[in-house]
Enzyme design. Structure first.
Site, PDB file in Angstrom:
ATOM      1  N   SER A  82       0.885  -1.209  -0.144  1.00  0.00           N
ATOM      2  CA  SER A  82      -0.099   0.115  -0.196  1.00  0.00           C
ATOM      3  C   SER A  82       0.819   1.333   0.011  1.00  0.00           C
ATOM      4  CB  SER A  82      -1.010  -0.094   1.307  1.00  0.00           C
ATOM      5  OG  SER A  82      -0.171  -0.059   2.217  1.00  0.00           O
ATOM      6  N   LYS A 160      13.598  -8.205   4.094  1.00  0.00           N
ATOM      7  CA  LYS A 160      15.160  -8.693   4.255  1.00  0.00           C
ATOM      8  C   LYS A 160      15.984  -7.651   4.329  1.00  0.00           C
ATOM      9  CE  LYS A 160      14.514 -12.785   2.201  1.00  0.00           C
ATOM     10  NZ  LYS A 160      14.542 -14.205   2.961  1.00  0.00           N
ATOM     11  N   LEU A 161      16.990  -7.911   5.146  1.00  0.00           N
ATOM     12  CA  LEU A 161      18.046  -6.927   5.289  1.00  0.00           C
ATOM     13  C   LEU A 161      18.886  -6.573   4.038  1.00  0.00           C
ATOM     14  CD1 LEU A 161      19.467  -5.372   7.933  1.00  0.00           C
ATOM     15  CD2 LEU A 161      21.182  -7.198   7.675  1.00  0.00           C
ATOM     16  N   ASN A 176      13.565   3.954   4.238  1.00  0.00           N
ATOM     17  CA  ASN A 176      12.727   2.800   4.609  1.00  0.00           C
ATOM     18  C   ASN A 176      11.419   3.543   5.399  1.00  0.00           C
ATOM     19  OD1 ASN A 176      11.711   0.181   5.068  1.00  0.00           O
ATOM     20  ND2 ASN A 176      12.607   0.639   7.481  1.00  0.00           N
ATOM     21  N   HIS A 178       8.858   2.622   8.722  1.00  0.00           N
ATOM     22  CA  HIS A 178       8.611   1.793   9.936  1.00  0.00           C
ATOM     23  C   HIS A 178       7.432   2.174  10.441  1.00  0.00           C
ATOM     24  CE1 HIS A 178       9.838  -1.579  12.825  1.00  0.00           C
ATOM     25  NE2 HIS A 178       9.591  -0.290  13.727  1.00  0.00           N
ATOM     26  N   ASP A 219      16.397  -0.619  10.647  1.00  0.00           N
ATOM     27  CA  ASP A 219      15.501   0.338  11.556  1.00  0.00           C
ATOM     28  C   ASP A 219      16.586   1.274  12.344  1.00  0.00           C
ATOM     29  OD1 ASP A 219      13.343  -0.840  10.457  1.00  0.00           O
ATOM     30  OD2 ASP A 219      12.914  -1.858  12.339  1.00  0.00           O
ATOM     31  N   GLU A 248       1.089   6.722   7.260  1.00  0.00           N
ATOM     32  CA  GLU A 248       2.439   6.342   6.374  1.00  0.00           C
ATOM     33  C   GLU A 248       2.496   6.788   4.922  1.00  0.00           C
ATOM     34  OE1 GLU A 248       3.710   2.082   6.691  1.00  0.00           O
ATOM     35  OE2 GLU A 248       2.765   2.037   8.588  1.00  0.00           O
TER      36      GLU A 248
END
Ligand code: GRF
Length: 284
Positions: A82, A160-161, A176, A178, A219, A248
């Site tokens: 989304s 995934k990292l 990113n 979060h 993070d 978000e």
């Protein structure tokens, strides 16, 4: 870290990359075809394109339909997508001066990948795994991103990292999102409803999304933007997740718009700030 769910409509293009022996030759190994395929039930019929070398190069040279000045984005998704969808729609609507050049996923069947295929965004699977043998290696992915002239990488629920080589290839250029107010409730293991359950259990009265630059760990990169929502007395993790997700979609679009407009200013101590579009002397 993170993930979630969505789908959509449109006429699309599908780009799948087969693993190749020499990662430096990857763009020469992709082929386009023009087979018509039907997309998800909610989508109009889709023009399935498998990349051929010439069509792939043509897509790169032409900027794949975007204007010369707009920034080229790669979005990484593992779930519903989304946030990817809100960024993609903002780019199409002119709120973000960018163009989603490629969708990268470790889960080729996820909602985000379906949305990409239905909307003409090439999909690349990364990394290769038992369940996704068509996936590419880090070197191959780097070559694809270079070939597609990607300016910025956006993680949007990619679980995934990110390998160090990729982080290093995009300094101050990888974001990113979060679903908590970092540094609280972040790091390995904090994804999906686990984040919201932990927030509720802690008794915190506020939560909200954080947009941050990506470093080598989950993070921990520099915070760029946050939004606050209340945690209500009888909240379930699902109710809190929905309230946070709504924010978000706004805050990621605003942060990506700032990135694409070169409106991010790095304070001397390394904190990134977003310069307001309306007033360049103010920060958001
Ligand atoms: C969001 O909650 C985001 O914060 C996290 O993963 C979730 C992705 O949701 N990183 P969606 O796939 O964008 O719907």
């Amino acid at each position: 870290m993170e993930a979630a769910a969505v789908a959509s409509s449109g006429t699309g293009l599908r780009c799948s990359l087969n693993p190749v022996p020499n990662p430096h030759k990857i763009s020469a190994r992709v082929r386009f075809t023009t087979t018509r395929q039907s997309c998800a039930a909610t989508c109009r019929p889709l023009l399935l394109l498998r990349p051929t070398a010439s069509a792939y190069s043509a897509a790169i040279d032409s900027g794949a339909g975007c204007s010369g000045v707009s920034k080229r984005l790669a979005v990484f998704v593992s779930g519903g997508g989304s946030n990817f969808r809100s960024v993609h729609e903002a780019a199409l609507g002119g709120k973000v001066n960018g163009h989603v050049a490629v969708l990268v996923t470790d889960k080729p069947g996820c909602g985000g990948a379906d949305y990409a295929r239905c909307n003409g965004v090439p999909v690349v699977v990364f990394p290769k795994s038992k369940s996704a043998p068509e996936g590419v290696s880090t070197d191959q992915l780097l070559n694809v991103l270079r070939d597609l002239k990607v300016d910025f990488v956006l993680l949007a629920g990619y679980l995934k990292l990110i390998p160090g080589e990729l982080v290093q290839a995009y300094p101050r250029s990888m974001l990113n999102i979060h679903p908590s107010l970092l540094p609280a409730f972040g790091g390995k293991g904090y994804y999906g409803s686990k984040v919201h359950k932990a927030v509720i259990a802690s008794g915190a009265r506020y939560s909200g999304p954080t947009v941050h630059f990506v470093d080598m760990q989950f993070d921990t990169g520099r915070t760029l933007a946050q939004r606050v929502v209340p945690v209500l007395a009888n909240d379930t993790p699902e109710q809190l997740a929905a309230r946070v997700l709504h924010e978000e979609h706004q805050v990621y679009v605003e942060a990506v718009a700032a990135l694409c407009d070169d409106r991010i200013v790095w304070r001397e101590d390394g904190v990134p700030l977003i310069r307001s579009q309306a007033n360049p002397n103010e920060y958001m």
